[in-house]
Design a protein around this motif. Structure first.
Motif, PDB file in Angstrom:
ATOM      1  N   ILE A   1      54.127   6.914  14.212  1.00 29.00           N
ATOM      2  CA  ILE A   1      54.397   8.144  14.960  1.00 29.00           C
ATOM      3  C   ILE A   1      53.108   8.675  15.570  1.00 29.00           C
ATOM      4  CG2 ILE A   1      55.031  10.585  14.713  1.00 29.00           C
ATOM      5  CD1 ILE A   1      57.065   9.642  12.556  1.00 29.00           C
TER       6      ILE A   1
ATOM      7  N   LEU B   1      52.365   8.763  19.577  1.00 28.70           N
ATOM      8  CA  LEU B   1      52.149  10.056  20.225  1.00 28.70           C
ATOM      9  C   LEU B   1      50.759  10.139  20.850  1.00 28.70           C
ATOM     10  CD1 LEU B   1      53.872  12.482  17.693  1.00 28.70           C
ATOM     11  CD2 LEU B   1      54.705  11.755  19.932  1.00 28.70           C
TER      12      LEU B   1
ATOM     13  N   SER C   1      56.873  18.271  21.969  1.00 28.82           N
ATOM     14  CA  SER C   1      58.296  18.306  21.590  1.00 28.82           C
ATOM     15  C   SER C   1      59.086  17.248  22.352  1.00 28.82           C
ATOM     16  CB  SER C   1      58.894  19.682  21.871  1.00 28.82           C
ATOM     17  OG  SER C   1      58.320  20.643  21.043  1.00 28.82           O
TER      18      SER C   1
ATOM     19  N   LEU D   1      58.211  13.852  20.851  1.00 21.34           N
ATOM     20  CA  LEU D   1      58.824  13.639  19.537  1.00 21.34           C
ATOM     21  C   LEU D   1      60.294  13.251  19.644  1.00 21.34           C
ATOM     22  CD1 LEU D   1      57.363  16.347  17.138  1.00 21.34           C
ATOM     23  CD2 LEU D   1      57.245  13.880  16.899  1.00 21.34           C
TER      24      LEU D   1
ATOM     25  N   VAL E   1      60.041   9.371  20.259  1.00 22.07           N
ATOM     26  CA  VAL E   1      59.017   8.526  19.629  1.00 22.07           C
ATOM     27  C   VAL E   1      59.617   7.433  18.748  1.00 22.07           C
ATOM     28  CG1 VAL E   1      58.599   9.946  17.574  1.00 22.07           C
ATOM     29  CG2 VAL E   1      56.761   8.575  18.513  1.00 22.07           C
TER      30      VAL E   1
ATOM     31  N   VAL F   1      60.064  12.748  11.281  1.00 20.00           N
ATOM     32  CA  VAL F   1      60.048  13.698  12.399  1.00 20.00           C
ATOM     33  C   VAL F   1      60.908  14.920  12.078  1.00 20.00           C
ATOM     34  CG1 VAL F   1      60.782  14.051  14.801  1.00 20.00           C
ATOM     35  CG2 VAL F   1      59.476  12.016  14.178  1.00 20.00           C
TER      36      VAL F   1
ATOM     37  N   GLU G   1      58.464  18.059  11.779  1.00 21.87           N
ATOM     38  CA  GLU G   1      58.291  18.257  13.220  1.00 21.87           C
ATOM     39  C   GLU G   1      57.284  19.357  13.539  1.00 21.87           C
ATOM     40  OE1 GLU G   1      60.906  18.934  17.278  1.00 21.87           O
ATOM     41  OE2 GLU G   1      61.899  18.996  15.346  1.00 21.87           O
TER      42      GLU G   1
ATOM     43  N   ILE H   1      53.737  18.242  12.679  1.00 25.20           N
ATOM     44  CA  ILE H   1      53.247  17.226  13.616  1.00 25.20           C
ATOM     45  C   ILE H   1      52.773  17.881  14.902  1.00 25.20           C
ATOM     46  CG2 ILE H   1      53.923  15.253  15.032  1.00 25.20           C
ATOM     47  CD1 ILE H   1      55.899  14.484  12.776  1.00 25.20           C
TER      48      ILE H   1
END
Length: 197
Positions: A36, A40, A81, A84, A87, A146, A150, A153
């Motif tokens: 992740i 990202l 956002s 995510l 991802v 996630v 969330e 992150i």
């Protein structure tokens, strides 16, 4: 009669404990966390650093002015956002990698990125391609991480670089894996001692 009840409870609890530990495989969840962050950070690096977005309140002050602030788009909450949301779709580009020297297992990206160089990838002979089930497991672990983290992150990636996010976030994930396993074992022992008393 009592021994039958104890045997049934132990059987049910062993099934429960085995299934709860299987859901939180440390290699799987830690690899999902690292994937992740890598995905990202790669997506963030592809955004023009000069691109900005207006954030803040869009309300007018009594004097008719509006107070807003421009921040870099790449690490904005809005952009993170959006990233995510998709991802976990790239988890099919990962497979289980076994280090030939240490036998350490982790999921790594095997597929080249569309605009990246292919020279940085490890040898394919150390990858274990276990079919679509393996990538589905990694995708599920990614979606779980996630969903659970969330906000953390987004907060971490909006202010920090790659290494500190890897360390902090993946330590939280491994802590949740251990906490989940510990909780299942505590429930098992609680019922066991309840039956014995």
């Amino acid at each position: 009669m009592t021994s039958w009840i104890i045997q049934m409870m132990l059987m049910l609890l062993s099934v429960f404990t085995g299934s709860s530990q299987g859901k939180r495989d440390k290699v799987l969840y830690c690899s999902a966390c690292k994937a992740i962050v890598d995905e990202l950070n790669y997506s963030i690096s592809q955004v023009d650093p000069k691109k900005t977005i207006n954030v803040g309140s869009f309300r007018l002050n009594p004097d008719g002015t509006m107070k807003d602030k421009k921040v870099p788009f790449a690490r904005s909450e809005t952009h993170l956002s959006e990233l995510l949301d998709g991802v976990c779709n790239s988890m099919s580009d990962y497979a289980l990698y076994v280090d030939p020297d240490t036998q350490h297992k982790q999921y790594r990206r095997f597929a080249p990125r569309s605009s990246g160089a292919t020279g940085d990838f490890p040898d394919f002979k150390n990858f274990q391609f276990d079919g679509p089930e393996a990538s589905n497991d990694l995708k599920f672990a990614c979606e779980t991480v996630v969903e659970e983290l969330e906000d953390e992150i987004i907060t971490m990636l909006s202010r920090d670089s790659r290494e500190s996010v890897h360390k902090e976030l993946c330590n939280r994930v491994s802590g949740k894996v251990l906490q989940h396993t510990h909780r299942a074992l505590c429930i098992l022992f609680f019922f066991f001692f309840l039956l014995l008393s």
